[in-house]
Design a protein around this motif. Sequence first.
Motif, PDB file in Angstrom:
ATOM      1  N   GLN A 316      32.700  34.807  23.755  1.00 44.33           N
ATOM      2  CA  GLN A 316      32.721  34.469  25.034  1.00 44.33           C
ATOM      3  C   GLN A 316      32.159  33.434  25.588  1.00 44.33           C
ATOM      4  OE1 GLN A 316      32.174  38.323  26.899  1.00 44.33           O
ATOM      5  NE2 GLN A 316      34.023  39.336  25.731  1.00 44.33           N
ATOM      6  N   GLU A 326      36.080  28.031  33.883  1.00 47.67           N
ATOM      7  CA  GLU A 326      36.950  28.988  33.579  1.00 47.67           C
ATOM      8  C   GLU A 326      36.541  30.302  33.899  1.00 47.67           C
ATOM      9  OE1 GLU A 326      40.265  29.027  32.537  1.00 47.67           O
ATOM     10  OE2 GLU A 326      39.821  26.881  33.079  1.00 47.67           O
ATOM     11  N   LYS A 327      37.316  31.417  34.194  1.00 43.87           N
ATOM     12  CA  LYS A 327      36.994  32.618  34.653  1.00 43.87           C
ATOM     13  C   LYS A 327      36.452  33.608  33.526  1.00 43.87           C
ATOM     14  CE  LYS A 327      39.914  32.885  38.686  1.00 43.87           C
ATOM     15  NZ  LYS A 327      41.134  33.756  39.361  1.00 43.87           N
ATOM     16  N   MET A 328      35.732  34.645  33.582  1.00 46.81           N
ATOM     17  CA  MET A 328      35.220  35.431  32.353  1.00 46.81           C
ATOM     18  C   MET A 328      36.361  36.143  31.939  1.00 46.81           C
ATOM     19  SD  MET A 328      32.627  36.376  30.839  1.00 46.81           S
ATOM     20  CE  MET A 328      32.217  37.487  29.852  1.00 46.81           C
ATOM     21  N   ASP A 329      37.532  36.486  32.592  1.00 45.80           N
ATOM     22  CA  ASP A 329      38.708  37.108  32.224  1.00 45.80           C
ATOM     23  C   ASP A 329      39.259  36.188  31.026  1.00 45.80           C
ATOM     24  OD1 ASP A 329      38.164  39.063  33.670  1.00 45.80           O
ATOM     25  OD2 ASP A 329      39.601  38.483  35.469  1.00 45.80           O
ATOM     26  N   THR A 330      39.484  34.793  31.380  1.00 45.84           N
ATOM     27  CA  THR A 330      40.097  33.924  30.293  1.00 45.84           C
ATOM     28  C   THR A 330      39.188  34.246  28.805  1.00 45.84           C
ATOM     29  OG1 THR A 330      40.831  32.565  31.994  1.00 45.84           O
ATOM     30  CG2 THR A 330      41.204  31.913  29.685  1.00 45.84           C
ATOM     31  N   CYS A 332      37.204  36.643  27.912  1.00 47.83           N
ATOM     32  CA  CYS A 332      37.584  37.857  27.098  1.00 47.83           C
ATOM     33  C   CYS A 332      38.901  37.734  26.363  1.00 47.83           C
ATOM     34  CB  CYS A 332      37.348  39.017  28.508  1.00 47.83           C
ATOM     35  SG  CYS A 332      35.583  39.209  29.051  1.00 47.83           S
ATOM     36  N   GLU A 333      39.853  37.410  27.150  1.00 51.26           N
ATOM     37  CA  GLU A 333      41.080  37.298  26.592  1.00 51.26           C
ATOM     38  C   GLU A 333      40.884  36.564  25.347  1.00 51.26           C
ATOM     39  OE1 GLU A 333      45.674  35.558  27.009  1.00 51.26           O
ATOM     40  OE2 GLU A 333      44.269  35.516  28.877  1.00 51.26           O
ATOM     41  N   LYS A 336      39.145  38.542  22.652  1.00 47.87           N
ATOM     42  CA  LYS A 336      39.772  39.577  22.105  1.00 47.87           C
ATOM     43  C   LYS A 336      40.922  38.992  21.016  1.00 47.87           C
ATOM     44  CE  LYS A 336      38.990  42.830  25.581  1.00 47.87           C
ATOM     45  NZ  LYS A 336      39.635  43.589  26.505  1.00 47.87           N
TER      46      LYS A 336
END
Length: 375
Positions: A316, A326-330, A332-333, A336
């Motif tokens: 991450q 970029e956002k943290m969600d991207t 994390c995706e 994973k």
Amino acid sequence: MITLEVPCRDKSYQWLLQWITHKGARKTQHLSVETSFEQKESGHIKTTYDFIPSIGRHLFRYKGTWIQVERTREQQTLDLHMGVPWETVTLTAFGRDKNLYFQILEEARQMALLQHEGKIIMYTAMGAEWRQFGHPRRKRPISSVVLDVGIAERITKDVQDFVNNPGWYSDRGIPYRRGYLLHGPPGCGKSSFISALAGELEMAICVMNLSERGLSDDRLAHLLAVAPVQSILLLEDVDAAFGSREESAQAKAAFEGLNRVTFSGLLNCLDGVASTEARILFMTTNYLERLDPALIRPGRVDVKEYVGYCSETQVQKIFLNFYPGEKMDTACEFAKSVLLKKKPVSPAMLQGFFMFYKNSPVEAVQSVDKIWELH
């Protein structure tokens, strides 16, 4: 009259020549040129020409005192380490005040420090002394080297505690030296972290190659004793120089004949009666199991840290370092998706992968499989 002689082997020799050019004999018409190359942040190489006083006599005035500079070159005598003629600079001034020379040398040192401010100096062993290797490098922010959670913080805190508390060691009769071993697979950030740590602590790095031909126990002990102050000693890939004594004679034969450094000689240099103090030593290896237990026992190696393949948090952070908008969600995706493959991935592999998708984080997320295809 009071005279100061500075031979070319002295560390202040180049400092003094530069100082004389810029602060002292600025109007001298007898010059010698030194051409150097400096790499800018953009990657472009800039050529610079430094003019220093040539062979002969020069005259300048410093704080109301006339000083004569005589730079001489012995054509019949060579500096064996550099293969160049032996040179000296002699300063002659009226009076008996030695402080005049102290002030000049200190000004010259400060000028040299300003030139290297914000940079890391690398040293390598040449003969019986350390010589600067290449040009000073730009400091690397320690935050740019992404290790697993807590590793960088623990090592940095330990080194800073060691540097700031010499009295604690002397009060308890403990040798004032500290040893660190970073082990783990290649490409995981061991050498990069040491370089960034040196920049954080404003130290130089002295790189020692134990497999160098012609390196003997005596020369190794001497080099460790005369290492530049404010420097980190770095022994990279120590497993390549020595195998474990528990290995078979056939396996050990592969290491024989490479150099004249013995294993006992190395141990004595690190922790023997004649070993130096006020020293920070880092060793790196990709194969911890190949190292002899005697080499990494407490006292020789005080801190051992495993620097391994990327965890989810590391992936991450590295993703966000390359794509700060970029956002943290991207992130994390992406992390994973990488871990779902259940294949080991190193920071070096991720860096190489992101270089192909510098401006397209979405495409990077969609092309996770190519991380292993590219290597």
